[in-house]
Motif scaffolding. Structure first.
Motif, mmCIF file in Angstrom:
data_model
loop_
_atom_site.group_PDB
_atom_site.id
_atom_site.type_symbol
_atom_site.label_atom_id
_atom_site.label_comp_id
_atom_site.label_asym_id
_atom_site.label_seq_id
_atom_site.Cartn_x
_atom_site.Cartn_y
_atom_site.Cartn_z
ATOM 1 N N GLU A 165 -1.340 -12.509 6.678
ATOM 2 C CA GLU A 165 -1.726 -11.743 5.490
ATOM 3 C C GLU A 165 -2.840 -10.777 5.869
ATOM 4 O O GLU A 165 -3.925 -11.208 6.274
ATOM 5 C CB GLU A 165 -2.176 -12.690 4.375
ATOM 6 N N ILE A 166 -2.577 -9.496 5.710
ATOM 7 C CA ILE A 166 -3.583 -8.498 6.093
ATOM 8 C C ILE A 166 -4.712 -8.420 5.065
ATOM 9 O O ILE A 166 -5.840 -8.052 5.394
ATOM 10 C CB ILE A 166 -2.913 -7.122 6.302
ATOM 11 N N HIS A 219 9.548 -12.639 2.953
ATOM 12 C CA HIS A 219 10.149 -12.212 1.688
ATOM 13 C C HIS A 219 9.422 -10.970 1.194
ATOM 14 O O HIS A 219 8.205 -11.006 0.972
ATOM 15 C CB HIS A 219 10.060 -13.323 0.625
ATOM 16 N N GLU A 220 10.141 -9.877 1.059
ATOM 17 C CA GLU A 220 9.538 -8.589 0.671
ATOM 18 C C GLU A 220 8.334 -8.255 1.545
ATOM 19 O O GLU A 220 7.291 -7.827 1.052
ATOM 20 C CB GLU A 220 9.143 -8.588 -0.810
ATOM 21 N N PHE A 221 8.475 -8.481 2.836
ATOM 22 C CA PHE A 221 7.429 -8.103 3.792
ATOM 23 C C PHE A 221 7.839 -6.800 4.484
ATOM 24 O O PHE A 221 7.058 -5.845 4.552
ATOM 25 C CB PHE A 221 7.236 -9.222 4.812
ATOM 26 N N GLY A 236 3.346 -12.069 4.895
ATOM 27 C CA GLY A 236 3.084 -11.406 3.608
ATOM 28 C C GLY A 236 3.338 -12.291 2.403
ATOM 29 O O GLY A 236 4.242 -12.013 1.606
ATOM 30 N N THR A 246 8.321 -10.104 -8.109
ATOM 31 C CA THR A 246 9.252 -10.474 -7.034
ATOM 32 C C THR A 246 9.994 -11.773 -7.393
ATOM 33 O O THR A 246 9.564 -12.504 -8.288
ATOM 34 C CB THR A 246 8.497 -10.671 -5.709
ATOM 35 N N GLY A 250 1.913 -12.706 -0.467
ATOM 36 C CA GLY A 250 1.614 -12.231 -1.830
ATOM 37 C C GLY A 250 0.641 -13.148 -2.543
ATOM 38 O O GLY A 250 -0.469 -13.383 -2.101
ATOM 39 N N LEU A 266 -5.921 -11.105 -1.030
ATOM 40 C CA LEU A 266 -4.719 -11.880 -1.376
ATOM 41 C C LEU A 266 -4.734 -13.249 -0.696
ATOM 42 O O LEU A 266 -4.226 -14.221 -1.236
ATOM 43 C CB LEU A 266 -3.454 -11.094 -1.006
ATOM 44 N N TYR A 324 -3.128 -3.031 -1.117
ATOM 45 C CA TYR A 324 -3.053 -4.503 -1.119
ATOM 46 C C TYR A 324 -4.409 -5.178 -0.931
ATOM 47 O O TYR A 324 -4.492 -6.403 -1.007
ATOM 48 C CB TYR A 324 -2.137 -4.987 0.017
HETATM 49 C C1 LIG Z 1 5.520 -6.727 -1.451
HETATM 50 S S1 LIG Z 1 4.317 -7.949 -1.124
HETATM 51 C C2 LIG Z 1 5.373 -9.399 -1.074
HETATM 52 C C3 LIG Z 1 4.656 -10.645 -1.481
HETATM 53 C C4 LIG Z 1 5.464 -11.944 -1.518
HETATM 54 N N1 LIG Z 1 6.153 -12.200 -0.279
HETATM 55 C C5 LIG Z 1 6.418 -11.958 -2.675
HETATM 56 O O1 LIG Z 1 7.607 -11.750 -2.454
HETATM 57 O O2 LIG Z 1 5.974 -12.171 -3.805
HETATM 58 C C6 LIG Z 1 3.857 -7.674 0.582
HETATM 59 C C7 LIG Z 1 2.915 -8.688 1.154
HETATM 60 O O3 LIG Z 1 2.713 -8.381 2.533
HETATM 61 C C8 LIG Z 1 1.310 -8.201 2.803
HETATM 62 N N2 LIG Z 1 1.221 -7.160 3.845
HETATM 63 C C9 LIG Z 1 1.497 -5.840 3.708
HETATM 64 N N3 LIG Z 1 1.345 -5.201 4.895
HETATM 65 C C10 LIG Z 1 0.976 -6.141 5.784
HETATM 66 C C11 LIG Z 1 0.685 -6.115 7.189
HETATM 67 N N4 LIG Z 1 0.736 -4.978 7.883
HETATM 68 N N5 LIG Z 1 0.352 -7.268 7.795
HETATM 69 C C12 LIG Z 1 0.294 -8.434 7.099
HETATM 70 N N6 LIG Z 1 0.560 -8.520 5.765
HETATM 71 C C13 LIG Z 1 0.895 -7.394 5.124
HETATM 72 C C14 LIG Z 1 0.740 -7.798 1.471
HETATM 73 O O4 LIG Z 1 -0.650 -7.961 1.416
HETATM 74 C C15 LIG Z 1 1.527 -8.725 0.543
HETATM 75 O O5 LIG Z 1 1.039 -10.042 0.586
#
Ligand SMILES: C[S@@+](CC[C@H](N)C(=O)[O-])C[C@H]1O[C@@H](n2cnc3c(N)ncnc32)[C@H](O)[C@@H]1O
Length: 420
Positions: free
Chosen positions: A149-150, A207-209, A120, A85, A122, A154, A71
């Motif tokens: 957001e890590i 959402h999808e986090f 998260g 997504t 995205g 992004l 990511y």
């Molecule tokens: C599968 S994507 C989902 C993106 C968005 N919510 C969507 O549905 O389109 C996961 C998201 O979580 C962030 N993420 C993943 N691991 C993370 C963590 N440990 N801490 C914070 N953000 C994280 C990713 O960088 C990305 O933005």
């Protein structure tokens, strides 16, 4: 996330400009000279130094290693990425979530100012659609936006999408690493961790986090839970393989199955438990609501770990850092953790198709179709069908809502919309 890429939301919001921004950012990141390390070699060296690693450690390295993590340095969404997504498929998704937020916020007495938190985000598409609705309802001046957001890469895409100005900060004494102002004027903050956000009344979205959270893999052998680890393969040094730990691991000892657990093989996310506890404590102490949406099950699935690359399934252990790694969310476990100690009450999980239908998604679809140019109607229709059809995203994706338990009686009388 979905493998099918035939549909995307080219019918709304300046898609051309979006793609240009992504291209510029990609060029920027290579210009900076942040050449990613070879993640396979890095993981191999780690295993050589400390022994086999857990699946959760492997996922953490692969997804979020500071320079080479999946990511951390590229746009992974949409046609040119690896998956798509719901918010990227249809604006109806974000609009209905916005309506849900407003409805529940008003029922709670419209406390203001309030925090809107997304975990998260995205590309920032969901929050952009939500902000548009809140701005139309003249609510954007009542809120501050807090994004967890890590990936700083992004976070820039998100800022480009929702802010008219933003600034990356280099002050490690601050809990946030980037600030901005949305087009509607609300303050936006970016954090690496949920626990860094100041405590206040909050509406929390994920959402999808949770499907991106690292999981441990456990197997029950002769009455004892054993952990599956990842080791270097003997045949080829750059390859990895799953092995069963001979001795107890911290997780195999810590793990407490539910009394009703019948599975002998499962995935367990300690990190998801930790984050859900933080959400529950915040809701209990400061008030608010949380809405979690993801693909998942209710404690019945055993082996859901997988990798996606270019919209196809990919070998989980091959070329780490080049493919997304994910596991279905165990909603039974999320609910159990949220409700332990009576901190919050949960509604759901409810299937996405049902939620969108109860939120009058069909009505919104008809409105959009009425106002859309003829050429984009097919796309709008097929996008909404993809969100709701049971063989696409309608059944696999689930919604769960959390409220402070002090609201139990109130909620019995006025259940949350979409879940009633
Ligand atoms: C599968 S994507 C989902 C993106 C968005 N919510 C969507 O549905 O389109 C996961 C998201 O979580 C962030 N993420 C993943 N691991 C993370 C963590 N440990 N801490 C914070 N953000 C994280 C990713 O960088 C990305 O933005």
């Amino acid at each position: 996330m979905l493998l099918n890429v035939a549909i995307r939301r080219s019918y709304c919001y300046r898609p051309v400009k979006r793609w240009k921004i992504f291209k510029d950012l990609n060029e920027d990141s290579t210009k900076k000279g942040e050449v990613a390390i070879n993640l396979a070699k890095h993981i191999r060296n780690r295993i050589i130094a400390t022994g086999p690693i857990t699946v959760a450690q492997y996922m953490t390295e692969v997804l979020t290693h500071p320079t080479a993590g999946y990511y951390m340095n590229r746009d992974v969404f949409g046609l040119s990425g690896d998956f798509i997504t719901s918010p990227e498929i249809s604006q109806i998704f974000g609009e209905l979530v916005a309506v849900w937020i407003v409805n529940e916020w008003v029922k709670l007495g419209s406390p203001q100012p309030f925090q809107l938190i997304e975990l998260g985000p995205g590309r920032g598409t969901l929050i952009k659609d939500i902000l548009r609705v809140l701005t139309q309802l003249k609510l954007s001046e009542k809120l501050s936006l807090h994004l967890v957001e890590i990936s700083e890469f992004l976070s820039q895409l998100q800022a480009q999408s929702i802010c008219f100005e933003f600034e990356k900060l280099n002050d490690c004494t601050l809990p946030y690493y980037q600030i901005g102002k949305s087009e509607s004027g609300c303050a936006v903050y970016w954090y690496k961790r949920l626990e860094d956000i100041p405590q206040d009344f909050a509406i929390i979205l994920a959402h999808e986090f949770f499907d991106a959270m690292p999981v441990h893999k456990l197997k029950l052998m002769a009455g004892i839970w054993k952990e599956v680890l990842i080791n270097i393969s003997e045949d080829k040094l750059e390859n990895f393989k799953f092995v069963l730990s001979n001795s107890p691991t911290p997780i195999s000892q810590l793990f407490k199955p539910l009394p009703e657990e019948t599975r002998t093989s499962l995935e367990y996310s300690l990190e998801s438990d930790r984050i859900v506890r933080i959400i529950a404590e915040r809701l209990q102490c400061y008030g608010g609501v949380a809405l979690i949406v993801d693909y998942g099950h209710f404690g019945e699935k055993v082996d859901t770990l997988r990798a996606f690359k270019r919209h196809k399934l990919h070998n989980f252990l091959q070329d780490p850092g080049t493919a997304d790694l994910t596991a279905d969310v165990d909603f039974r476990q999320l609910k159990r953790v949220a409700e332990e100690n009576g901190m919050v009450v949960c509604y759901g999980p409810i299937e996405q198709a049902q939620f969108l239908m109860k939120m009058n998604g069909n009505l919104r679809l008809q409105q959009l179709l009425k106002n859309a140019p003829p050429g984009s109607r097919e796309l709008i229709n097929s996008g909404y069908a993809m969100l709701t059809k049971s063989d696409e995203m309608g059944q696999r994706y689930k919604f769960i809502a959390m409220f402070p338990s002090v609201l139990r009686n109130h909620l019995n009388k006025y259940p949350p919309i979409g879940f009633d």
